[in-house]
Design an enzyme around this catalytic site. Structure first.
Site, PDB file in Angstrom:
ATOM      1  N   ASP A  76       0.827  -1.201   0.000  1.00 31.48           N
ATOM      2  CA  ASP A  76       0.000   0.000   0.000  1.00 31.48           C
ATOM      3  C   ASP A  76       0.866   1.257   0.000  1.00 31.48           C
ATOM      4  O   ASP A  76       0.486   2.278  -0.586  1.00 31.48           O
ATOM      5  CB  ASP A  76      -0.930  -0.009   1.216  1.00 31.48           C
ATOM      6  CG  ASP A  76      -2.144   0.894   1.038  1.00 31.48           C
ATOM      7  OD1 ASP A  76      -2.681   0.954  -0.097  1.00 31.48           O
ATOM      8  OD2 ASP A  76      -2.565   1.524   2.013  1.00 31.48           O
ATOM      9  N   CYS A 134     -10.911   3.406  -4.667  1.00 35.15           N
ATOM     10  CA  CYS A 134     -10.009   3.508  -3.519  1.00 35.15           C
ATOM     11  C   CYS A 134     -10.579   4.437  -2.455  1.00 35.15           C
ATOM     12  O   CYS A 134     -10.376   4.207  -1.255  1.00 35.15           O
ATOM     13  CB  CYS A 134      -8.631   3.988  -3.981  1.00 35.15           C
ATOM     14  SG  CYS A 134      -7.380   3.891  -2.689  1.00 35.15           S
ATOM     15  N   TYR A 140     -12.952   1.863   0.515  1.00 33.57           N
ATOM     16  CA  TYR A 140     -12.337   1.991   1.835  1.00 33.57           C
ATOM     17  C   TYR A 140     -13.304   2.641   2.825  1.00 33.57           C
ATOM     18  O   TYR A 140     -13.358   2.256   3.999  1.00 33.57           O
ATOM     19  CB  TYR A 140     -11.038   2.786   1.749  1.00 33.57           C
ATOM     20  CG  TYR A 140      -9.826   1.913   1.526  1.00 33.57           C
ATOM     21  CD1 TYR A 140      -8.849   1.781   2.507  1.00 33.57           C
ATOM     22  CD2 TYR A 140      -9.661   1.205   0.339  1.00 33.57           C
ATOM     23  CE1 TYR A 140      -7.742   0.980   2.317  1.00 33.57           C
ATOM     24  CE2 TYR A 140      -8.559   0.398   0.126  1.00 33.57           C
ATOM     25  CZ  TYR A 140      -7.595   0.286   1.117  1.00 33.57           C
ATOM     26  OH  TYR A 140      -6.510  -0.524   0.913  1.00 33.57           O
ATOM     27  N   TYR A 199     -10.255   4.571   8.524  1.00 37.03           N
ATOM     28  CA  TYR A 199     -11.143   4.612   7.364  1.00 37.03           C
ATOM     29  C   TYR A 199     -12.616   4.704   7.738  1.00 37.03           C
ATOM     30  O   TYR A 199     -13.446   5.070   6.900  1.00 37.03           O
ATOM     31  CB  TYR A 199     -10.857   3.417   6.451  1.00 37.03           C
ATOM     32  CG  TYR A 199      -9.467   3.516   5.871  1.00 37.03           C
ATOM     33  CD1 TYR A 199      -9.164   4.478   4.921  1.00 37.03           C
ATOM     34  CD2 TYR A 199      -8.432   2.704   6.335  1.00 37.03           C
ATOM     35  CE1 TYR A 199      -7.883   4.611   4.415  1.00 37.03           C
ATOM     36  CE2 TYR A 199      -7.146   2.825   5.837  1.00 37.03           C
ATOM     37  CZ  TYR A 199      -6.885   3.786   4.876  1.00 37.03           C
ATOM     38  OH  TYR A 199      -5.608   3.928   4.395  1.00 37.03           O
ATOM     39  N   GLU A 229      -9.166  -3.666  -6.133  1.00 30.76           N
ATOM     40  CA  GLU A 229      -9.185  -3.530  -4.680  1.00 30.76           C
ATOM     41  C   GLU A 229      -9.295  -4.906  -4.023  1.00 30.76           C
ATOM     42  O   GLU A 229      -8.592  -5.195  -3.045  1.00 30.76           O
ATOM     43  CB  GLU A 229     -10.349  -2.631  -4.232  1.00 30.76           C
ATOM     44  CG  GLU A 229     -10.162  -1.160  -4.554  1.00 30.76           C
ATOM     45  CD  GLU A 229      -9.035  -0.527  -3.755  1.00 30.76           C
ATOM     46  OE1 GLU A 229      -8.737  -0.995  -2.642  1.00 30.76           O
ATOM     47  OE2 GLU A 229      -8.448   0.451  -4.251  1.00 30.76           O
TER      48      GLU A 229
END
Length: 221
Positions: free
Chosen positions: A44, A136, A140, A164, A206
């Site tokens: 990441d 993204c 998330y 998140y 993802e």
């Protein structure tokens, strides 16, 4: 139908598969192996640098100053997330983000994802670029919100979930979704179809990103 609703409807099965993935379950019940989480954090960190560049391209292509500022700020925020959240995790692993990314390669799923992102934001329209970067943000936010009530017995994983699921991140994502609906008001049928394609593709990436960490993905040769 608002564009955001059409986009999300196209990936309901992908999102369900993400929530059902053992990596995600392992975050909330605390059973995720530390090495799988470390794999995720390192990859990441590689990913976020290019994601920030993709957001910067969206800023450069934006149709008005307010949207340029919005994506430029989010690009800076992606870099800040790497430096703070990931650095904290890597300290817990007895290392640092700088050391890990300098010595550990970008692996296949990460390389494929960022390559697709960069190709789309550079070669496609502004709307297509937004569709590519959107999962993204949005996935998330949805995952963070879904896991927040469950929490985790593991402090490390709880910290990730809290980031998140936090209102500050949710507010950032709502602003992007408002933009998506405004984009949808003037789209041709062809461009709408391309947005749906890019959105579904990066949503699948993802899932692949978490799955790669779970599997301990490496280059096969």
């Amino acid at each position: 139908m608002a564009l955001r609703d059409e986009l999300w409807a196209s990936i309901e099965d992908v999102y369900a598969a993400i929530l059902d993935h053992p990596f995600i379950h392992g975050l909330t019940d605390g059973t995720l192996p530390r090495e799988a989480f470390r794999h995720y954090v390192v990859q990441d960190s590689h990913y976020l640098r290019d994601y920030a560049r993709a957001l910067a391209v969206c800023a450069a292509k934006a149709p008005d100053e307010a949207t340029t500022v919005q994506f430029a700020q989010d690009a800076a925020g992606a870099i800040a997330a790497e430096r703070s959240l990931h650095e904290g995790f890597m300290v817990d692993f007895g290392s640092s983000v700088a050391d890990a990314t300098a010595t550990e390669p970008v692996l296949p799923s990460t390389r494929a994802y960022v390559s697709y992102l960069m190709a789309t934001v550079h070669n496609g329209s502004f709307a297509e670029g937004v569709a590519a970067v959107l999962p993204c943000y949005w996935i998330y936010a949805r995952v963070g919100d879904a896991l927040l009530a469950k929490g985790s017995p593991d402090e490390l994983y709880g910290r990730w979930i809290a980031t998140y699921g936090a209102e500050e991140f949710q507010e950032t994502v709502r602003a992007v979704l408002d933009l998506v609906d405004r984009i949808g008001e003037d789209l041709s049928a062809g461009e709408r179809a391309r947005m749906l394609e890019h959105f579904a593709t990066t949503a699948r990436y993802e899932w692949m990103f978490w799955d790669a960490a779970w599997r301990g993905e490496r280059w096969p040769v």
